[in-house]
Design a protein around this motif. Structure first.
Motif, PDB file in Angstrom:
ATOM      1  N   ILE A 266       6.038 -21.206  13.339  1.00 11.74           N
ATOM      2  CA  ILE A 266       6.462 -20.486  12.102  1.00 11.74           C
ATOM      3  C   ILE A 266       5.285 -21.253  11.145  1.00 11.74           C
ATOM      4  CG2 ILE A 266       7.970 -20.306  10.424  1.00 11.74           C
ATOM      5  CD1 ILE A 266      10.203 -20.186  12.435  1.00 11.74           C
ATOM      6  N   GLY A 267       4.615 -20.376  10.446  1.00 10.22           N
ATOM      7  CA  GLY A 267       3.602 -20.787   9.651  1.00 10.22           C
ATOM      8  C   GLY A 267       3.781 -21.343   8.267  1.00 10.22           C
ATOM      9  N   ARG A 268       2.894 -21.794   7.556  1.00  7.19           N
ATOM     10  CA  ARG A 268       3.400 -22.241   6.192  1.00  7.19           C
ATOM     11  C   ARG A 268       3.580 -20.899   5.054  1.00  7.19           C
ATOM     12  NH1 ARG A 268      -0.756 -22.696   2.573  1.00  7.19           N
ATOM     13  NH2 ARG A 268      -2.161 -22.829   4.101  1.00  7.19           N
ATOM     14  N   PRO A 269       4.704 -20.743   4.400  1.00  2.43           N
ATOM     15  CA  PRO A 269       4.782 -19.931   3.600  1.00  2.43           C
ATOM     16  C   PRO A 269       3.592 -19.669   2.537  1.00  2.43           C
ATOM     17  CG  PRO A 269       6.787 -21.079   3.678  1.00  2.43           C
ATOM     18  CD  PRO A 269       5.699 -21.500   4.109  1.00  2.43           C
ATOM     19  N   MET A 270       3.110 -18.343   2.123  1.00  2.00           N
ATOM     20  CA  MET A 270       2.101 -18.233   1.158  1.00  2.00           C
ATOM     21  C   MET A 270       2.339 -17.184   0.126  1.00  2.00           C
ATOM     22  SD  MET A 270      -1.540 -18.202   3.694  1.00  2.00           S
ATOM     23  CE  MET A 270      -2.369 -18.469   2.143  1.00  2.00           C
ATOM     24  N   ASN A 271       1.840 -17.387  -0.768  1.00  2.00           N
ATOM     25  CA  ASN A 271       2.452 -16.422  -2.117  1.00  2.00           C
ATOM     26  C   ASN A 271       1.357 -15.388  -1.941  1.00  2.00           C
ATOM     27  OD1 ASN A 271       3.568 -15.829  -4.847  1.00  2.00           O
ATOM     28  ND2 ASN A 271       1.999 -16.545  -5.785  1.00  2.00           N
ATOM     29  N   ALA A 272       2.200 -14.150  -2.242  1.00  2.00           N
ATOM     30  CA  ALA A 272       1.261 -12.844  -2.597  1.00  2.00           C
ATOM     31  C   ALA A 272       1.668 -12.324  -3.808  1.00  2.00           C
ATOM     32  CB  ALA A 272       1.721 -11.800  -1.495  1.00  2.00           C
ATOM     33  N   VAL A 273       0.486 -12.229  -4.491  1.00  2.00           N
ATOM     34  CA  VAL A 273       0.450 -11.496  -5.877  1.00  2.00           C
ATOM     35  C   VAL A 273       0.407  -9.970  -5.466  1.00  2.00           C
ATOM     36  CG1 VAL A 273      -0.186 -11.198  -8.003  1.00  2.00           C
ATOM     37  CG2 VAL A 273      -0.158 -13.606  -7.174  1.00  2.00           C
ATOM     38  N   VAL A 274       1.243  -9.211  -5.916  1.00  2.00           N
ATOM     39  CA  VAL A 274       1.173  -7.887  -5.211  1.00  2.00           C
ATOM     40  C   VAL A 274       0.663  -6.845  -6.099  1.00  2.00           C
ATOM     41  CG1 VAL A 274       2.395  -5.889  -4.160  1.00  2.00           C
ATOM     42  CG2 VAL A 274       3.150  -8.272  -3.949  1.00  2.00           C
ATOM     43  N   LEU A 275      -0.447  -6.266  -5.568  1.00  6.66           N
ATOM     44  CA  LEU A 275      -1.169  -5.032  -6.358  1.00  6.66           C
ATOM     45  C   LEU A 275      -0.750  -3.817  -5.629  1.00  6.66           C
ATOM     46  CD1 LEU A 275      -3.030  -3.997  -8.439  1.00  6.66           C
ATOM     47  CD2 LEU A 275      -4.871  -4.407  -7.124  1.00  6.66           C
ATOM     48  N   ASP A 276      -0.958  -3.914  -4.307  1.00  5.62           N
ATOM     49  CA  ASP A 276      -0.715  -2.827  -3.487  1.00  5.62           C
ATOM     50  C   ASP A 276      -0.269  -3.290  -2.087  1.00  5.62           C
ATOM     51  OD1 ASP A 276      -0.789  -0.488  -1.758  1.00  5.62           O
ATOM     52  OD2 ASP A 276      -2.305   0.474  -2.694  1.00  5.62           O
ATOM     53  N   ARG A 277       1.025  -3.179  -1.995  1.00  2.63           N
ATOM     54  CA  ARG A 277       1.506  -3.736  -0.583  1.00  2.63           C
ATOM     55  C   ARG A 277       1.316  -2.975   0.768  1.00  2.63           C
ATOM     56  NH1 ARG A 277       8.056  -4.653  -0.327  1.00  2.63           N
ATOM     57  NH2 ARG A 277       7.399  -4.725   2.078  1.00  2.63           N
ATOM     58  N   VAL A 278       1.098  -1.777   0.597  1.00  2.00           N
ATOM     59  CA  VAL A 278       1.071  -0.771   1.840  1.00  2.00           C
ATOM     60  C   VAL A 278      -0.313  -1.166   2.424  1.00  2.00           C
ATOM     61  CG1 VAL A 278       0.713   1.586   2.481  1.00  2.00           C
ATOM     62  CG2 VAL A 278       2.027   1.179   0.252  1.00  2.00           C
ATOM     63  N   GLY A 279      -0.088  -1.372   3.756  1.00  2.00           N
ATOM     64  CA  GLY A 279      -1.095  -1.759   4.766  1.00  2.00           C
ATOM     65  C   GLY A 279      -1.348  -3.312   5.016  1.00  2.00           C
ATOM     66  N   ALA A 280      -0.614  -4.211   4.184  1.00  3.31           N
ATOM     67  CA  ALA A 280      -0.625  -5.642   4.270  1.00  3.31           C
ATOM     68  C   ALA A 280      -0.260  -6.044   5.752  1.00  3.31           C
ATOM     69  CB  ALA A 280       0.052  -6.213   3.278  1.00  3.31           C
ATOM     70  N   GLY A 281       0.831  -5.381   6.345  1.00  2.52           N
ATOM     71  CA  GLY A 281       1.295  -5.817   7.634  1.00  2.52           C
ATOM     72  C   GLY A 281       0.375  -5.515   8.847  1.00  2.52           C
ATOM     73  N   ASP A 282      -0.587  -4.359   8.336  1.00  2.00           N
ATOM     74  CA  ASP A 282      -1.690  -4.116   9.289  1.00  2.00           C
ATOM     75  C   ASP A 282      -2.634  -4.987   9.498  1.00  2.00           C
ATOM     76  OD1 ASP A 282      -0.288  -1.773  10.036  1.00  2.00           O
ATOM     77  OD2 ASP A 282      -1.534  -0.686   8.613  1.00  2.00           O
ATOM     78  N   ALA A 283      -3.160  -5.652   8.021  1.00  2.00           N
ATOM     79  CA  ALA A 283      -4.132  -6.842   7.886  1.00  2.00           C
ATOM     80  C   ALA A 283      -3.659  -8.002   8.887  1.00  2.00           C
ATOM     81  CB  ALA A 283      -4.341  -7.167   6.388  1.00  2.00           C
ATOM     82  N   TYR A 284      -2.231  -8.457   8.720  1.00  2.00           N
ATOM     83  CA  TYR A 284      -1.490  -9.530   9.442  1.00  2.00           C
ATOM     84  C   TYR A 284      -1.773  -9.188  11.055  1.00  2.00           C
ATOM     85  CZ  TYR A 284       1.323 -13.027  11.356  1.00  2.00           C
ATOM     86  OH  TYR A 284       2.032 -14.075  11.879  1.00  2.00           O
ATOM     87  N   THR A 285      -1.569  -8.012  11.427  1.00  2.00           N
ATOM     88  CA  THR A 285      -1.870  -7.678  12.949  1.00  2.00           C
ATOM     89  C   THR A 285      -3.317  -7.726  13.323  1.00  2.00           C
ATOM     90  OG1 THR A 285      -0.057  -6.157  12.878  1.00  2.00           O
ATOM     91  CG2 THR A 285      -1.599  -5.636  14.487  1.00  2.00           C
TER      92      THR A 285
END
Length: 340
Positions: A266-285
């Motif tokens: 389990i990784g270190r939590p990181m803070n995301a400042v959200v401009l547009d969250r659609v597609g962020a899961g695909d970037a992780y993949t």
């Protein structure tokens, strides 16, 4: 030296129609459009990371399809497996949320799109498999119809026979399923899980989709209990995913994880400042696939993929094609004021 592989994504190319300036559809009189989709996002990200990326899809045989294909080529994607047939491109409308108002996605023409109207045997699965090292499939396709489910399974089987690897993203969205089909969703997913080498999912998929029960209340504890059980049952080499905590003022906390070789990281939590969250899961993949190809250790891989997702939150549009240098910088939380 970085490894380079042939990545193939199967999925629908869709037109994203976004309302500008945080307005709602009822307010706005203008929309901005782009061509996107899970497969597009994954393939574009992998191409930017130095791999040969192709997409398997069907677009309309008209100017709309021509524009979609041109957009794919502009993302440096190989379009040799892109078919042109029919007249309808799937679409969705995006209203970006603000404060207490959530982001809303409303699907337009999708069930009858060119992609979802394609005949069962339309794709040359053997040729695709011969030119694929990693095949990416998305659970959204399972919700469409029997033909798409058949195509996904056939592609996965052929790629496995040819010695390639199958990546399956559960991406379960109950609203896309007709009531009758929803009753069979678990069995459709189980077929894909049995064929997958890498699976993207979290504890919510395990509980709401596969019917697992946990003896814990906390999400992290549920993850640690359920994911090893699923990996063992379906003989999955790796399961990875993220957990999200939604905070105030467009700040979300993203925590990535990976289960591989009997070990949970389990990784270190990181803070995301959200401009547009659609597609962020695909970037992780994409970050997970790239890490697996290059043999990164679990700790590095999870943080690399999480950083890719964090950066994707800052990019307008679904498709965040990020360089490895940018991701590594974000991974170490190095943010220069201005690059000159």
């Amino acid at each position: 030296m970085k490894a380079h592989k042939r990545i193939t994504a199967f999925g629908e190319v869709m037109m994203r129609l976004a309302v500008p300036n945080y307005e709602t559809l009822s307010q706005s009189r203008s929309l901005t459009y782009a061509f996107t989709g899970t497969g597009v996002n994954i393939a574009a990200a992998m191409a930017r990371l130095g791999h040969e990326a192709s997409i398997v899809t069907t677009v309309p045989d008209n100017s709309l399809g021509d524009a979609a294909a041109a957009s794919l080529r502009a993302l440096d994607l190989n379009t040799r497996f892109v078919r042109a047939e029919g007249s309808i491109l799937g679409s969705y409308y995006l209203e970006t949320g603000y404060g207490m108002r959530p982001t809303r996605v409303t699907y337009g023409s999708r069930k009858n799109s060119s992609f979802n109207s394609t005949a069962k045997e339309a794709y040359n699965t053997m040729l695709i498999a011969e030119n694929t090292d990693y095949l990416h499939l998305c659970g959204i396709g399972l919700a469409m119809n029997a033909n798409v489910r058949y195509q996904m399974k056939s592609l996965a089987e052929q790629v496995k026979l040819a010695g390639g690897s199958v990546v399956f993203d559960c991406n379960y969205r109950s609203t896309l399923w007709e009531e009758e089909e929803r009753r069979h969703a678990k069995s459709y997913y189980e077929e894909m899980l049995c064929l997958a080498d890498i699976v993207m999912m979290n504890e919510r998929d395990a509980i709401s989709l596969l019917g697992y029960q946990s003896s814990f209340e906390g999400r992290t504890e549920q993850l640690q209990e359920l994911i090893p059980m699923i990996a063992s049952k379906y003989a999955i080499k790796m399961i990875a995913g993220t957990q999200r905590e939604v905070g105030p003022d467009h700040h979300h906390m993203i925590t990535g994880y990976m289960y591989k070789d009997g070990m949970m990281k389990i990784g270190r939590p990181m803070n995301a400042v959200v401009l547009d969250r659609v597609g962020a899961g695909d970037a992780y993949t994409a970050g997970i696939i790239h890490s697996n190809i290059n043999g990164y250790d679990a700790e590095y891989a999870v943080q690399f993929a999480t950083a890719a997702s964090i950066l994707a939150h800052t990019v307008p549009g679904d498709t965040a094609a990020l360089s490895e240098q940018d991701i590594v910088r974000a991974m170490h939380e190095l943010a220069p004021d201005i690059e000159r």
